[in-house]
Design a protein around this motif. Structure first.
Motif, PDB file in Angstrom:
ATOM      1  N   ARG A  45       4.655   7.635   6.358  1.00 32.73           N
ATOM      2  CA  ARG A  45       5.305   8.947   6.309  1.00 32.73           C
ATOM      3  C   ARG A  45       5.711   9.290   4.875  1.00 32.73           C
ATOM      4  N   PRO A  46       5.915  10.584   4.604  1.00 25.78           N
ATOM      5  CA  PRO A  46       6.234  11.012   3.240  1.00 25.78           C
ATOM      6  C   PRO A  46       7.467  10.342   2.647  1.00 25.78           C
ATOM      7  N   ASP A  47       8.489  10.068   3.477  1.00 19.23           N
ATOM      8  CA  ASP A  47       9.714   9.464   2.939  1.00 19.23           C
ATOM      9  C   ASP A  47       9.629   7.943   2.806  1.00 19.23           C
ATOM     10  N   GLU A  48       8.486   7.369   3.222  1.00 16.09           N
ATOM     11  CA  GLU A  48       8.245   5.927   3.127  1.00 16.09           C
ATOM     12  C   GLU A  48       9.373   5.114   3.767  1.00 16.09           C
ATOM     13  N   ARG A  49       9.885   5.605   4.880  1.00 19.05           N
ATOM     14  CA  ARG A  49      10.980   4.878   5.525  1.00 19.05           C
ATOM     15  C   ARG A  49      10.516   3.599   6.212  1.00 19.05           C
ATOM     16  N   HIS A  50       9.228   3.463   6.390  1.00 19.81           N
ATOM     17  CA  HIS A  50       8.700   2.168   6.859  1.00 19.81           C
ATOM     18  C   HIS A  50       7.491   1.793   5.997  1.00 19.81           C
ATOM     19  N   ILE A  51       6.296   2.123   6.394  1.00 22.32           N
ATOM     20  CA  ILE A  51       5.118   1.789   5.593  1.00 22.32           C
ATOM     21  C   ILE A  51       5.091   2.620   4.312  1.00 22.32           C
ATOM     22  N   ARG A  52       4.878   1.936   3.198  1.00 20.40           N
ATOM     23  CA  ARG A  52       4.811   2.593   1.896  1.00 20.40           C
ATOM     24  C   ARG A  52       3.352   2.750   1.444  1.00 20.40           C
ATOM     25  N   TYR A  53       3.169   3.626   0.495  1.00 20.44           N
ATOM     26  CA  TYR A  53       1.836   3.809  -0.079  1.00 20.44           C
ATOM     27  C   TYR A  53       1.312   2.481  -0.624  1.00 20.44           C
ATOM     28  N   SER A  54       2.182   1.723  -1.282  1.00 18.74           N
ATOM     29  CA  SER A  54       1.764   0.433  -1.848  1.00 18.74           C
ATOM     30  C   SER A  54       1.342  -0.540  -0.760  1.00 18.74           C
ATOM     31  N   ASP A  55       1.952  -0.447   0.434  1.00 16.17           N
ATOM     32  CA  ASP A  55       1.547  -1.294   1.559  1.00 16.17           C
ATOM     33  C   ASP A  55       0.110  -0.982   1.971  1.00 16.17           C
ATOM     34  N   VAL A  56      -0.207   0.314   2.041  1.00 15.80           N
ATOM     35  CA  VAL A  56      -1.547   0.734   2.457  1.00 15.80           C
ATOM     36  C   VAL A  56      -2.595   0.176   1.501  1.00 15.80           C
ATOM     37  N   VAL A  57      -2.304   0.255   0.218  1.00 10.90           N
ATOM     38  CA  VAL A  57      -3.240  -0.258  -0.794  1.00 10.90           C
ATOM     39  C   VAL A  57      -3.479  -1.751  -0.587  1.00 10.90           C
ATOM     40  N   GLN A  58      -2.403  -2.502  -0.356  1.00  9.52           N
ATOM     41  CA  GLN A  58      -2.549  -3.943  -0.148  1.00  9.52           C
ATOM     42  C   GLN A  58      -3.247  -4.260   1.169  1.00  9.52           C
ATOM     43  N   LEU A  59      -2.905  -3.518   2.200  1.00 16.36           N
ATOM     44  CA  LEU A  59      -3.477  -3.787   3.523  1.00 16.36           C
ATOM     45  C   LEU A  59      -4.984  -3.558   3.556  1.00 16.36           C
ATOM     46  N   ILE A  69      -5.200   4.407  10.150  1.00  9.52           N
ATOM     47  CA  ILE A  69      -4.097   5.072   9.455  1.00  9.52           C
ATOM     48  C   ILE A  69      -3.785   6.380  10.165  1.00  9.52           C
ATOM     49  N   GLU A  70      -2.578   6.473  10.710  1.00 10.11           N
ATOM     50  CA  GLU A  70      -2.116   7.678  11.377  1.00 10.11           C
ATOM     51  C   GLU A  70      -1.393   8.575  10.379  1.00 10.11           C
ATOM     52  N   GLY A  71      -1.317   9.855  10.698  1.00 10.20           N
ATOM     53  CA  GLY A  71      -0.498  10.721   9.867  1.00 10.20           C
ATOM     54  C   GLY A  71      -0.816  12.185  10.008  1.00 10.20           C
ATOM     55  N   TYR A  72       0.113  13.004   9.514  1.00 16.53           N
ATOM     56  CA  TYR A  72      -0.123  14.443   9.441  1.00 16.53           C
ATOM     57  C   TYR A  72      -1.054  14.702   8.263  1.00 16.53           C
ATOM     58  N   PRO A  73      -2.125  15.461   8.475  1.00 16.02           N
ATOM     59  CA  PRO A  73      -3.168  15.588   7.449  1.00 16.02           C
ATOM     60  C   PRO A  73      -2.836  16.560   6.318  1.00 16.02           C
ATOM     61  N   ASP A  74      -1.755  16.263   5.585  1.00 18.83           N
ATOM     62  CA  ASP A  74      -1.463  17.027   4.377  1.00 18.83           C
ATOM     63  C   ASP A  74      -2.237  16.412   3.210  1.00 18.83           C
ATOM     64  N   GLN A  75      -2.056  16.928   2.018  1.00 14.74           N
ATOM     65  CA  GLN A  75      -2.820  16.441   0.869  1.00 14.74           C
ATOM     66  C   GLN A  75      -2.498  14.982   0.548  1.00 14.74           C
ATOM     67  N   ARG A  76      -1.242  14.608   0.746  1.00 22.28           N
ATOM     68  CA  ARG A  76      -0.845  13.214   0.503  1.00 22.28           C
ATOM     69  C   ARG A  76      -1.619  12.276   1.418  1.00 22.28           C
ATOM     70  N   TYR A  77      -1.684  12.619   2.707  1.00 21.15           N
ATOM     71  CA  TYR A  77      -2.402  11.790   3.681  1.00 21.15           C
ATOM     72  C   TYR A  77      -3.899  11.740   3.356  1.00 21.15           C
ATOM     73  N   LEU A  78      -4.466  12.883   3.038  1.00 19.97           N
ATOM     74  CA  LEU A  78      -5.892  12.920   2.736  1.00 19.97           C
ATOM     75  C   LEU A  78      -6.230  12.086   1.503  1.00 19.97           C
ATOM     76  N   LYS A  79      -5.307  12.039   0.544  1.00 17.25           N
ATOM     77  CA  LYS A  79      -5.511  11.198  -0.628  1.00 17.25           C
ATOM     78  C   LYS A  79      -5.511   9.723  -0.226  1.00 17.25           C
ATOM     79  N   ILE A  80      -4.601   9.355   0.673  1.00 15.58           N
ATOM     80  CA  ILE A  80      -4.546   7.966   1.150  1.00 15.58           C
ATOM     81  C   ILE A  80      -5.851   7.591   1.845  1.00 15.58           C
ATOM     82  N   ILE A  81      -6.353   8.487   2.690  1.00 15.49           N
ATOM     83  CA  ILE A  81      -7.610   8.219   3.407  1.00 15.49           C
ATOM     84  C   ILE A  81      -8.766   8.064   2.426  1.00 15.49           C
ATOM     85  N   ALA A  82      -8.811   8.933   1.431  1.00 12.41           N
ATOM     86  CA  ALA A  82      -9.899   8.879   0.448  1.00 12.41           C
ATOM     87  C   ALA A  82      -9.880   7.577  -0.331  1.00 12.41           C
ATOM     88  N   GLU A  83      -8.683   7.063  -0.624  1.00 10.05           N
ATOM     89  CA  GLU A  83      -8.565   5.847  -1.422  1.00 10.05           C
ATOM     90  C   GLU A  83      -8.701   4.581  -0.569  1.00 10.05           C
TER      91      GLU A  83
END
Length: 237
Positions: A45-59, A69-83
């Motif tokens: 989630r955007p506020d990183e109250r649980h899973i963080r962006y850095s966690d996704v990269v490591q995972l 990877i679940e999420g609302y498809p805003d630009q932040r989420y789409l960037k995570i999916i692309a990476e």
């Protein structure tokens, strides 16, 4: 065979409550797979109250089964999916401040948006699953926009199950039938547990995957993580 994808958000929530790295999200992920999990789900989630962006990269470099990877498809989420290029992207219509997912997409009203998102996400090699209520019209809408799968929102099922399990499962059977006939896969998730999971599986034998986090982690407090994962797998056999 219906796969069990373990949502590890609650592990990250516990870690974040005290700072530091205990429990270790990466180690827990490796252990979940070692204990039998056939997939790992996160919802950054955007506020990183649980899973963080850095966690996704490591995972991405750790998960050896299926990374969802679940999420609302805003630009932040789409960037995570692309990476991260996960195996599956599950699109949910949550507001940024939502505590948890509480409704599925209106796939008719949002058809144009979802169609474009499906095309973009698929270009990164990910399967697209659309989170929907157990409604034939919403399933038909998901088929029409080119989704690979639907994820049936099962909180209503879990609530009604305590009153009448036959009534509870009826709309899910019909929605799953339409999805199957439409040639797309069927996932399910939200409030599934050791009491209601087996009945859902029995009535939708061609269910592809369930994503379970909150109940599974709660059960692990009593039964231990390895034993709990095995108990959930048993319900799916």
């Amino acid at each position: 065979m219906t796969k069990l994808s373990v949502n590890i958000n609650k592990i990250a929530t516990l870690r974040n409550a005290r700072g530091g790295n205990n429990p270790d999200v990466i180690k827990t992920t490796i252990d979940c797979e070692r204990f039998g999990a056939q997939g790992i789900t996160v919802h950054p989630r955007p506020d990183e109250r649980h899973i963080r962006y850095s966690d996704v990269v490591q995972l991405k470099g750790v998960v050896t089964t299926e990374f969802n990877i679940e999420g609302y498809p805003d630009q932040r989420y789409l960037k995570i999916i692309a990476e991260a290029k996960p195996d599956q992207a599950t699109l949910v219509p949550d507001a940024p401040d939502a505590i948890t997912s509480n409704a599925g997409w209106d796939t008719i009203k949002n058809a144009s948006l979802l169609r474009d998102l499906c095309q973009e996400i698929k270009s990164h090699g990910a399967r697209v699953s659309i989170f929907v209520d157990p409604s034939p019209r919403m399933v038909e809408g998901a088929i029409a926009i080119g989704a690979d799968r639907i994820e049936l929102y099962t909180e209503p099922y879990a609530s009604e199950f305590l009153v009448s399990k036959e009534v509870a499962v009826k709309p899910y059977i019909e929605s799953a039938r339409i999805a199957k006939e439409g040639g797309i896969g069927i996932n399910a998730g939200h409030d599934l547990d050791l009491h209601n999971l087996k009945f859902l599986k029995q009535n939708i034998p061609y269910l592809d995957e369930v994503s379970i986090g909150h109940a599974l982690i709660c059960d692990a407090l009593y039964f231990g993580l390895e034993n709990t994962i095995q108990l959930y797998l048993k319900q799916l056999k």
